[in-house]
Design a protein around this motif. Structure first.
Motif, PDB file in Angstrom:
ATOM      1  N   ALA A   5       0.799  -1.223   0.000  1.00  8.45           N
ATOM      2  CA  ALA A   5       0.000   0.000   0.000  1.00  8.45           C
ATOM      3  C   ALA A   5       0.835   1.278   0.000  1.00  8.45           C
ATOM      4  CB  ALA A   5      -0.955   0.002   1.188  1.00  8.45           C
ATOM      5  N   SER A   6       2.039   1.236   0.542  1.00  9.52           N
ATOM      6  CA  SER A   6       2.840   2.457   0.588  1.00  9.52           C
ATOM      7  C   SER A   6       3.310   2.876  -0.796  1.00  9.52           C
ATOM      8  CB  SER A   6       4.052   2.263   1.509  1.00  9.52           C
ATOM      9  OG  SER A   6       4.906   1.244   1.005  1.00  9.52           O
ATOM     10  N   SER A   7       3.652   1.898  -1.644  1.00  4.01           N
ATOM     11  CA  SER A   7       4.152   2.206  -2.989  1.00  4.01           C
ATOM     12  C   SER A   7       3.096   2.007  -4.058  1.00  4.01           C
ATOM     13  CB  SER A   7       5.371   1.349  -3.307  1.00  4.01           C
ATOM     14  OG  SER A   7       5.074  -0.037  -3.158  1.00  4.01           O
ATOM     15  N   GLY A   8       2.251   1.001  -3.887  1.00  2.00           N
ATOM     16  CA  GLY A   8       1.135   0.762  -4.774  1.00  2.00           C
ATOM     17  C   GLY A   8       1.502   0.250  -6.149  1.00  2.00           C
TER      18      GLY A   8
ATOM     19  N   GLY B  56      -1.858   8.526   1.912  1.00  2.00           N
ATOM     20  CA  GLY B  56      -2.702   7.554   2.598  1.00  2.00           C
ATOM     21  C   GLY B  56      -4.171   7.912   2.648  1.00  2.00           C
ATOM     22  N   GLU B  57      -4.585   8.955   1.973  1.00  2.00           N
ATOM     23  CA  GLU B  57      -5.991   9.381   2.010  1.00  2.00           C
ATOM     24  C   GLU B  57      -6.879   8.361   1.308  1.00  2.00           C
ATOM     25  OE1 GLU B  57      -8.785  13.309   1.020  1.00  2.00           O
ATOM     26  OE2 GLU B  57      -6.645  13.300   0.515  1.00  2.00           O
ATOM     27  N   GLU B  58      -8.070   8.137   1.870  1.00  2.00           N
ATOM     28  CA  GLU B  58      -9.021   7.194   1.310  1.00  2.00           C
ATOM     29  C   GLU B  58     -10.170   7.932   0.628  1.00  2.00           C
ATOM     30  OE1 GLU B  58     -10.394   4.500   4.280  1.00  2.00           O
ATOM     31  OE2 GLU B  58      -8.507   3.370   4.360  1.00  2.00           O
ATOM     32  N   PHE B  59     -10.584   7.408  -0.509  1.00  2.00           N
ATOM     33  CA  PHE B  59     -11.729   7.940  -1.246  1.00  2.00           C
ATOM     34  C   PHE B  59     -12.692   6.782  -1.479  1.00  2.00           C
ATOM     35  CE2 PHE B  59      -8.200  10.683  -2.173  1.00  2.00           C
ATOM     36  CZ  PHE B  59      -8.742  11.969  -2.184  1.00  2.00           C
ATOM     37  N   THR B  60     -13.898   6.888  -0.952  1.00  3.18           N
ATOM     38  CA  THR B  60     -14.886   5.817  -1.056  1.00  3.18           C
ATOM     39  C   THR B  60     -16.035   6.254  -1.958  1.00  3.18           C
ATOM     40  OG1 THR B  60     -14.351   4.926   1.123  1.00  3.18           O
ATOM     41  CG2 THR B  60     -16.483   4.330   0.207  1.00  3.18           C
ATOM     42  N   PHE B  61     -16.371   5.406  -2.906  1.00  3.20           N
ATOM     43  CA  PHE B  61     -17.419   5.702  -3.875  1.00  3.20           C
ATOM     44  C   PHE B  61     -18.497   4.627  -3.805  1.00  3.20           C
ATOM     45  CE2 PHE B  61     -13.225   6.837  -5.535  1.00  3.20           C
ATOM     46  CZ  PHE B  61     -13.358   8.213  -5.670  1.00  3.20           C
TER      47      PHE B  61
END
Length: 248
Positions: free
Chosen positions: A55-58, A129-134
Motif C-alpha cells: 500500500a505504501s508504494s502501490g 494515505g488518504e481514502e476515497f470511497t465511492f
C-alpha cells in the motif's frame, strides 16, 4: 457464428458433488482477483494495488495521457462501495489526483456492447494515505472495476490500495461461451454431472462466480462438468472442451 448461448428459463440441477467457494456479503471481493493496467512502471504491477502489504508504494503505470487500472472480479456482483487509498511513498500519492472510477459488465477490450456506470472521481488535492470511497448505482451485474486518470500531459497513475465491497449477483439473462477443444479446467470450484454441454452451461450461468466450464461426453465418470472462476486455468486434455464466457 461460433460458440453458443444459454437462455435461462428453467433451472435443472444434476448431482452436485463438490462445492468449494462461497461469497460473503461485505467482504473485499477484489482480494486475490486479476488486475491489469495500461502499462507497468518498473516492477510496480497492477496486482500490488490489491495487496495491502504494497500500500505504501502501490501500483504504478508509465506516464500517459490516459492511464488506467482494472480488476476482473471473476464473477458478477452488486457493488456497495469502492475505496481507493493513496500511496504514501515519497510524493506518489499525488499521482492519483483526478482519477475516476467506473464499473462494467464486460471486458471493454473485447466487447462492443459494454454497460458501464460512473461511480465518482478523486479530488484534485490528495494527501498521503488518504481514502476515497465511492458508491455505485449500477443496475446491471458488475464484473470489472476500472480506475482511469485522464490528463492533458503524460502522467503516472499510482494507486496504493483498492477495496471493492459487494455481494454476488445474477448474471445477465444470456451468457455466451466460445468452445476451446481439447482443454480441461484444472482448478474447478464445482464438479458435477450433466447430460450435455448446454446443461453444464446452464449450471455455470447460475453461479455468479463461474467464468468458464469444461464438459466431456466420453469420460467414464459421472463428473463430466467442471466450473471455474479462474482465468487461464485450462490444461490440455483430448476428451474435454472448455467454454469460457466471451462476447459476440
Amino acid at each position: 457464428m461460433t460458440g453458443f448461448h444459454v437462455l435461462i428459463c428453467v433451472v435443472v440441477y444434476t448431482s452436485v458433488t463438490r462445492l468449494h467457494n462461497t461469497y460473503v456479503h461485505s467482504e473485499n471481493i477484489s482480494n486475490g482477483k486479476d488486475a491489469k493496467q495500461s502499462s507497468n512502471y518498473e516492477n510496480y504491477y497492477a496486482a500490488q494495488a490489491l495487496d495491502r502489504s504494497y500500500a505504501s508504494s502501490g501500483s504504478v503505470t508509465e506516464r500517459s495521457m490516459m492511464s488506467w487500472w482494472e480488476v476482473d472480479l471473476r464473477g458478477y456482483f452488486t457493488i456497495s462501495s469502492i475505496t481507493l487509498t493513496a500511496a504514501t511513498l515519497r510524493t506518489r500519492y499525488l499521482e492519483m489526483r483526478n482519477a475516476f472510477v467506473e464499473v462494467m459488465d464486460k471486458d471493454v477490450s473485447l466487447c462492443s456492447d459494454v454497460q458501464s456506470e460512473w461511480c465518482g472521481n478523486v479530488s484534485s488535492t490528495v494527501t498521503a494515505g488518504e481514502e476515497f470511497t465511492f458508491t455505485c448505482n449500477a443496475t446491471f451485474p458488475v464484473r470489472y472495476v476500472r480506475v482511469t486518470r485522464p490528463s492533458t500531459t503524460n502522467v503516472h497513475l499510482v494507486i496504493g490500495h483498492v477495496d471493492v465491497q459487494g455481494e454476488g449477483a445474477k448474471k445477465p439473462y444470456r451468457s455466451y461461451y466460445k468452445p476451446l477443444k481439447n482443454k480441461k479446467v484444472s482448478q474447478p470450484f464445482l464438479t458435477t454431472s450433466t447430460m450435455t454441454a448446454g446443461n453444464c452451461g446452464i449450471i455455470c450461468h447460475q453461479y455468479h462466480s463461474c467464468t468458464a466450464f469444461s464438459y466431456s461426453a466420453t469420460i467414464p465418470t459421472d463428473e463430466n462438468c467442471l466450473l471455474t472462476d479462474k482465468v487461464m486455468s485450462s490444461s490440455d486434455d483430448n476428451s474435454w472442451t472448455t467454454y469460457p464466457i466471451s462476447c459476440l
